[in-house]
Design a protein around this motif. Structure first.
Motif, mmCIF file in Angstrom:
data_model
loop_
_atom_site.group_PDB
_atom_site.id
_atom_site.type_symbol
_atom_site.label_atom_id
_atom_site.label_comp_id
_atom_site.label_asym_id
_atom_site.label_seq_id
_atom_site.Cartn_x
_atom_site.Cartn_y
_atom_site.Cartn_z
ATOM 1 N N ASN A 1 0.880 -1.165 -0.074
ATOM 2 C CA ASN A 1 0.081 -0.086 -0.240
ATOM 3 C C ASN A 1 1.049 1.059 -0.053
ATOM 4 O O ASN A 1 2.103 1.052 0.007
ATOM 5 C CB ASN A 1 -1.194 0.062 1.107
ATOM 6 C CG ASN A 1 -0.294 -0.171 2.609
ATOM 7 O OD1 ASN A 1 0.820 0.299 2.697
ATOM 8 N ND2 ASN A 1 -0.979 -0.923 3.538
ATOM 9 N N LYS A 2 0.488 2.370 -0.060
ATOM 10 C CA LYS A 2 1.131 3.668 -0.199
ATOM 11 C C LYS A 2 2.012 3.770 1.164
ATOM 12 O O LYS A 2 3.208 4.314 1.111
ATOM 13 C CB LYS A 2 -0.005 4.942 -0.168
ATOM 14 C CG LYS A 2 0.747 6.215 -0.649
ATOM 15 C CD LYS A 2 -0.388 7.285 -0.453
ATOM 16 C CE LYS A 2 0.330 8.599 -0.770
ATOM 17 N NZ LYS A 2 -0.579 9.427 -1.328
ATOM 18 N N THR A 3 1.538 3.226 2.429
ATOM 19 C CA THR A 3 2.222 3.608 3.598
ATOM 20 C C THR A 3 3.505 2.809 3.340
ATOM 21 O O THR A 3 4.851 3.193 3.675
ATOM 22 C CB THR A 3 1.771 3.291 4.926
ATOM 23 O OG1 THR A 3 0.381 4.282 4.807
ATOM 24 C CG2 THR A 3 2.479 3.403 5.976
ATOM 25 N N ASP A 4 3.356 1.505 2.925
ATOM 26 C CA ASP A 4 4.511 0.829 2.735
ATOM 27 C C ASP A 4 5.273 1.086 1.865
ATOM 28 O O ASP A 4 6.514 1.111 1.905
ATOM 29 C CB ASP A 4 3.816 -0.558 2.008
ATOM 30 C CG ASP A 4 3.254 -1.391 3.248
ATOM 31 O OD1 ASP A 4 3.330 -1.117 4.167
ATOM 32 O OD2 ASP A 4 2.035 -2.080 2.708
ATOM 33 N N ALA A 5 5.040 1.919 0.497
ATOM 34 C CA ALA A 5 5.944 2.594 -0.512
ATOM 35 C C ALA A 5 6.619 3.618 -0.009
ATOM 36 O O ALA A 5 8.036 3.744 -0.086
ATOM 37 C CB ALA A 5 4.918 2.729 -1.571
ATOM 38 N N VAL A 6 5.989 4.207 0.951
ATOM 39 C CA VAL A 6 6.609 5.415 1.486
ATOM 40 C C VAL A 6 7.979 5.031 2.375
ATOM 41 O O VAL A 6 9.002 5.623 2.488
ATOM 42 C CB VAL A 6 5.766 6.644 2.183
ATOM 43 C CG1 VAL A 6 6.508 7.539 2.914
ATOM 44 C CG2 VAL A 6 4.854 7.088 1.265
ATOM 45 N N THR A 7 7.381 4.036 3.145
ATOM 46 C CA THR A 7 8.102 3.476 4.268
ATOM 47 C C THR A 7 9.663 2.881 3.501
ATOM 48 O O THR A 7 10.812 2.897 3.946
ATOM 49 C CB THR A 7 7.824 2.328 5.020
ATOM 50 O OG1 THR A 7 6.663 2.882 5.530
ATOM 51 C CG2 THR A 7 8.651 1.866 6.173
ATOM 52 N N LEU A 8 9.579 2.081 2.434
ATOM 53 C CA LEU A 8 10.378 1.476 1.614
ATOM 54 C C LEU A 8 11.290 2.487 1.159
ATOM 55 O O LEU A 8 12.688 2.311 1.163
ATOM 56 C CB LEU A 8 9.988 0.756 0.467
ATOM 57 C CG LEU A 8 9.372 -0.776 0.867
ATOM 58 C CD1 LEU A 8 8.497 -1.280 -0.143
ATOM 59 C CD2 LEU A 8 10.230 -1.791 1.041
ATOM 60 N N GLN B 1 11.785 5.476 2.268
ATOM 61 C CA GLN B 1 12.757 6.204 3.292
ATOM 62 C C GLN B 1 13.584 5.207 3.914
ATOM 63 O O GLN B 1 14.925 5.876 4.043
ATOM 64 C CB GLN B 1 11.512 6.646 4.509
ATOM 65 C CG GLN B 1 10.727 7.790 3.977
ATOM 66 C CD GLN B 1 9.691 8.079 4.872
ATOM 67 O OE1 GLN B 1 9.505 7.308 6.048
ATOM 68 N NE2 GLN B 1 9.054 9.405 4.894
ATOM 69 N N THR B 2 13.269 3.947 3.694
ATOM 70 C CA THR B 2 14.646 3.147 4.374
ATOM 71 C C THR B 2 15.659 2.891 3.626
ATOM 72 O O THR B 2 16.811 2.875 4.084
ATOM 73 C CB THR B 2 13.675 1.670 4.926
ATOM 74 O OG1 THR B 2 12.695 2.078 5.522
ATOM 75 C CG2 THR B 2 14.833 0.640 5.357
ATOM 76 N N PHE B 3 15.515 2.837 2.159
ATOM 77 C CA PHE B 3 16.420 2.337 1.213
ATOM 78 C C PHE B 3 17.003 3.429 0.640
ATOM 79 O O PHE B 3 17.962 3.508 -0.172
ATOM 80 C CB PHE B 3 15.900 1.352 0.356
ATOM 81 C CG PHE B 3 15.797 -0.256 1.072
ATOM 82 C CD1 PHE B 3 16.680 -1.017 1.090
ATOM 83 C CD2 PHE B 3 14.245 -0.481 1.404
ATOM 84 C CE1 PHE B 3 16.532 -2.230 1.845
ATOM 85 C CE2 PHE B 3 14.276 -1.776 2.045
ATOM 86 C CZ PHE B 3 15.203 -2.468 2.164
ATOM 87 N N GLY B 4 16.403 4.745 0.543
ATOM 88 C CA GLY B 4 16.708 5.809 0.138
ATOM 89 C C GLY B 4 16.333 6.270 -1.539
ATOM 90 O O GLY B 4 16.157 7.252 -1.994
ATOM 91 N N ASN B 5 16.608 4.932 -2.347
ATOM 92 C CA ASN B 5 15.811 5.019 -3.691
ATOM 93 C C ASN B 5 15.592 3.827 -4.063
ATOM 94 O O ASN B 5 15.618 2.686 -3.349
ATOM 95 C CB ASN B 5 17.163 5.601 -4.505
ATOM 96 C CG ASN B 5 18.330 4.684 -4.342
ATOM 97 O OD1 ASN B 5 18.234 3.591 -4.582
ATOM 98 N ND2 ASN B 5 19.445 5.260 -3.916
ATOM 99 N N LEU B 6 14.792 3.749 -5.418
ATOM 100 C CA LEU B 6 14.068 2.544 -5.924
ATOM 101 C C LEU B 6 15.152 1.675 -6.113
ATOM 102 O O LEU B 6 14.765 0.343 -5.827
ATOM 103 C CB LEU B 6 13.201 3.029 -7.134
ATOM 104 C CG LEU B 6 12.709 1.917 -7.758
ATOM 105 C CD1 LEU B 6 11.480 1.357 -6.804
ATOM 106 C CD2 LEU B 6 11.846 2.258 -9.013
ATOM 107 N N GLY B 7 16.543 2.014 -6.676
ATOM 108 C CA GLY B 7 17.429 1.069 -6.886
ATOM 109 C C GLY B 7 17.821 0.080 -5.789
ATOM 110 O O GLY B 7 18.068 -1.223 -5.924
ATOM 111 N N ASN B 8 17.970 0.574 -4.621
ATOM 112 C CA ASN B 8 18.147 -0.055 -3.480
ATOM 113 C C ASN B 8 17.063 -1.013 -2.982
ATOM 114 O O ASN B 8 17.561 -1.893 -2.384
ATOM 115 C CB ASN B 8 18.762 0.847 -2.251
ATOM 116 C CG ASN B 8 19.861 1.636 -2.567
ATOM 117 O OD1 ASN B 8 20.680 1.134 -3.254
ATOM 118 N ND2 ASN B 8 20.057 2.831 -1.812
ATOM 119 N N VAL B 9 15.922 -0.503 -3.376
ATOM 120 C CA VAL B 9 14.760 -1.577 -3.030
ATOM 121 C C VAL B 9 14.823 -2.690 -3.667
ATOM 122 O O VAL B 9 14.627 -3.664 -3.448
ATOM 123 C CB VAL B 9 13.483 -0.749 -3.163
ATOM 124 C CG1 VAL B 9 12.233 -1.701 -2.987
ATOM 125 C CG2 VAL B 9 13.223 0.486 -2.093
#
Length: 260
Positions: A210-217, A219-227
């Motif tokens: 969900n949107k909250t999960d996406a924002v947390t991810l 914030q945690t990893f810094g960018n989409l590449g790290n996710v």
């Protein structure tokens, strides 16, 4: 009467003058014989051969044109945000725009007079581009009647709208008039222009993220590449994500974009 004779309906529909595309409404006033409109207590008419044209515009462009036969219809009490102008020189029950009209039909009345709507449509002919059949569902068993009206709507180029009470029916008419000149993009999906919001939207396309999960991810990893490069175990450690979401997210991110 819940059971309708298919052959009877087909005969009536076959004699109707169906609209062609594109449809151009007639706008010049002319001498007409008004066709009675449908209300929950109206009496049906057998006069379907009257000479008819679209009436002249309303004196107030913000007004809904209402056929005089609709006086006393309870749905009018719910139309409070746009003015009403009663006229005898219109064929539909309501005119909500230069090229838009509404026919009102009580389902209870339709069950008593199943041929009535076909007679009204034959009188309407090719008038108006947007032709709405507003049906008030006021019977306990509406399914058979709605089935036949759906078929009629498809054949006669009608948009069928259902209302479950008089108040709802009135609000539908009011809304059509209020949105008469609104642009189509008013109800179109908004496309995010902010890069961060685009990333959030992309991640939420992965169920059950969900949107909250996406924002947390992010914030945690810094960018989409790290996710994308994170392990399943590392993803499961993100607050609020959990093993199930992490497994689904990891599997989706590791799938190849192109099939070989």
């Amino acid at each position: 009467m819940d059971d309708f004779d298919d052959d009877s309906f087909n005969d009536v529909l076959g004699s109707m003058e169906m609209p062609t595309s594109p449809k151009k409404p007639k706008v010049q006033p002319s001498t007409i014989q008004p066709v009675p409109a449908a209300t929950s207590t109206a009496n049906s008419s057998n006069n379907t051969s009257a000479s008819i044209t679209v009436a002249k515009p309303a004196s107030n462009p913000h007004s809904v044109l209402v056929h005089s036969k609709q006086r006393g219809n309870p749905i009018l009490k719910s139309i409070q945000n746009v003015p009403l102008e009663f006229r005898d020189d219109i064929v539909p029950d309501y005119v909500v725009g230069r090229t838009s009209c509404i026919l009102f039909l009580s389902l209870k009345y339709h069950n008593l007079n199943p041929d009535y709507i076909c007679q009204r449509l034959k009188a309407l002919g090719k008038m108006y581009e947007l032709r709405v059949l507003l049906v008030q569902v006021d019977t306990p068993e509406p399914h058979n009647a709605l089935k036949s009206l759906t078929r009629i709507s498809l054949l006669a180029d009608l948009t069928m709208m259902l209302a479950w009470n008089a108040e709802e029916a009135g609000k539908i008419i009011e809304t059509y008039k209020q949105f008469e000149k609104r642009p189509p993009d008013l109800i179109m999906e908004r496309v995010e222009s902010n890069p961060h919001q685009k990333l959030v939207a992309a991640l939420t396309n992965i169920k059950p993220v969900n949107k909250t999960d996406a924002v947390t991810l992010l914030q945690t990893f810094g960018n989409l590449g790290n996710v994308i490069t994170a392990s399943e175990e590392r993803l499961s450690q993100v607050m609020g994500l959990g093993p199930r979401k992490a497994k689904r997210l990891f599997k989706t991110l590791q799938e190849p974009f192109l099939n070989k």
